[in-house]
Design an enzyme around this catalytic site. Structure first.
Site, PDB file in Angstrom:
ATOM      1  N   GLU A   1      -6.928 -11.076   3.977  1.00 62.99           N
ATOM      2  CA  GLU A   1      -6.581 -11.341   5.377  1.00 62.99           C
ATOM      3  C   GLU A   1      -7.652 -12.093   6.156  1.00 62.99           C
ATOM      4  O   GLU A   1      -7.748 -11.940   7.359  1.00 62.99           O
ATOM      5  CB  GLU A   1      -6.301 -10.002   6.093  1.00 62.99           C
ATOM      6  CG  GLU A   1      -5.094  -9.283   5.536  1.00 62.99           C
ATOM      7  CD  GLU A   1      -4.802  -7.951   6.237  1.00 62.99           C
ATOM      8  OE1 GLU A   1      -5.373  -7.697   7.308  1.00 62.99           O
ATOM      9  OE2 GLU A   1      -4.002  -7.185   5.690  1.00 62.99           O
TER      10      GLU A   1
ATOM     11  N   HIS B   1      -2.716  -3.794  -1.167  1.00 58.38           N
ATOM     12  CA  HIS B   1      -3.154  -5.189  -1.268  1.00 58.38           C
ATOM     13  C   HIS B   1      -3.369  -5.584  -2.732  1.00 58.38           C
ATOM     14  O   HIS B   1      -3.010  -6.686  -3.137  1.00 58.38           O
ATOM     15  CB  HIS B   1      -4.450  -5.407  -0.479  1.00 58.38           C
ATOM     16  CG  HIS B   1      -4.246  -5.452   1.001  1.00 58.38           C
ATOM     17  ND1 HIS B   1      -3.435  -6.399   1.606  1.00 58.38           N
ATOM     18  CD2 HIS B   1      -4.740  -4.683   2.002  1.00 58.38           C
ATOM     19  CE1 HIS B   1      -3.448  -6.194   2.921  1.00 58.38           C
ATOM     20  NE2 HIS B   1      -4.230  -5.158   3.192  1.00 58.38           N
TER      21      HIS B   1
ATOM     22  N   HIS C   1     -10.739  -7.232   1.433  1.00 54.78           N
ATOM     23  CA  HIS C   1      -9.693  -7.124   2.454  1.00 54.78           C
ATOM     24  C   HIS C   1      -9.748  -8.300   3.424  1.00 54.78           C
ATOM     25  O   HIS C   1      -8.758  -8.957   3.682  1.00 54.78           O
ATOM     26  CB  HIS C   1      -9.790  -5.811   3.237  1.00 54.78           C
ATOM     27  CG  HIS C   1      -8.593  -5.608   4.103  1.00 54.78           C
ATOM     28  ND1 HIS C   1      -8.519  -6.126   5.373  1.00 54.78           N
ATOM     29  CD2 HIS C   1      -7.417  -5.004   3.860  1.00 54.78           C
ATOM     30  CE1 HIS C   1      -7.324  -5.831   5.873  1.00 54.78           C
ATOM     31  NE2 HIS C   1      -6.641  -5.149   4.971  1.00 54.78           N
TER      32      HIS C   1
HETATM   33 CO    CO Z   1      -4.649  -4.707   5.199  1.00 52.24          CO
END
Ligand code: CO
Length: 260
Positions: free
Chosen positions: A178, A210, A148
């Site tokens: 991210e 994602h 993530h």
């Molecule tokens: Co996210």
């Protein structure tokens, strides 16, 4: 009365929820005498599930208040998160708040477990799991894992995870959706292997939004599109960590550490 509260980030993708369900059922199987329940830490996901599918999953404070009301005295809160980032901090805050309550609205004991990766030893253990899992793919393919990512200081765990991977395999690389490391870091690492094919897989508990969009989607910025643009043959393995048997056993070990 004792209970285990498992706290996942949550997912609104029905096909991805099985990864969370697997960790719940593995925990139930390992602790048959204890009550096991699930909360989602993401308010956005919880509200979306309620709105779109009328599915209600409690937040951690909601679950804890209900458990207190039902008469539980001991609660073991185990996060299903990968790193101790912002979601973990919020879970810690609520656990500590409940631990500070005295009298009939408080518990005799409420404690929080640790996520998958908290130090370099954890990263080594996880790297072993990943190397065994992806070592089963043909040797002419590299593997690009999407974590993530986080701007929280715990986001440094992904770089640590890459170091651990580099000690056990030459063809599995980790980037994030991210944060750091980024797609360019993963691409640069793959270029150095001279492999021309890559397997894309999430490094998250669930293969949710994602994984389906940023990793394997057909939008111009997905890793799938970017790797293709760079001449790679791409294949996907959309399996969340919660579905790998070895990661599920590691998760149950985390719960065991907490409960004993
Ligand atoms: Co996210």
């Amino acid at each position: 009365m004792k209970s285990i509260l498992l706290a996942a980030f949550g997912t609104s993708v029905p096909e991805a929820a099985g990864a969370v369900g697997n960790l719940v059922s593995e925990t139930k199987a390992a602790f048959p005498g204890l009550d096991v329940r699930l909360a989602y830490t993401s308010n956005i996901i919880r509200r979306k599930l309620k709105r779109e599918r009328n599915v209600e999953i409690p937040s951690p404070p909601e679950a804890l208040a209900k458990m207190n009301d039902e008469g539980f005295t001991h609660v073991y809160v185990q996060p299903m998160h990968v790193i101790p980032g912002a979601e973990y901090d919020d879970l810690k805050s609520v656990t500590e708040a409940f631990a500070s309550i005295k009298g009939k609205y408080g518990f005799a004991r409420v404690v929080l477990g640790r996520p998958f990766l908290t130090d370099s030893h954890d990263c080594d253990v996880m790297a072993g799991i990943l190397a065994r899992r992806f070592g089963k793919f043909p040797a002419d393919r590299g593997v690009a894992l999407m974590g993530h990512g986080s701007c929280h200081e715990a986001g440094a765990m992904y770089a640590e995870m890459q170091n651990a991977l580099s000690r056990v395999t030459e063809r599995v690389f980790i980037g994030t959706a991210e944060g750091e490391p980024s797609f360019s870091d993963v691409l640069a690492a793959l270029e150095r292997t001279r492999l021309k094919a890559v397997v894309l897989s999430p490094f998250m508990v669930t293969a949710g939004e994602h994984a389906r969009n940023d990793l394997a989607g057909d939008g111009p910025d997905s890793w799938m599109s970017l790797f293709k643009k760079n001449g790679y043959e791409v294949e996907t393995d959309l399996t969340g960590l919660g579905e790998y048997p070895e990661a599920a056993s590691l998760f149950v070990e985390r719960v065991r550490e907490l409960v004993k």
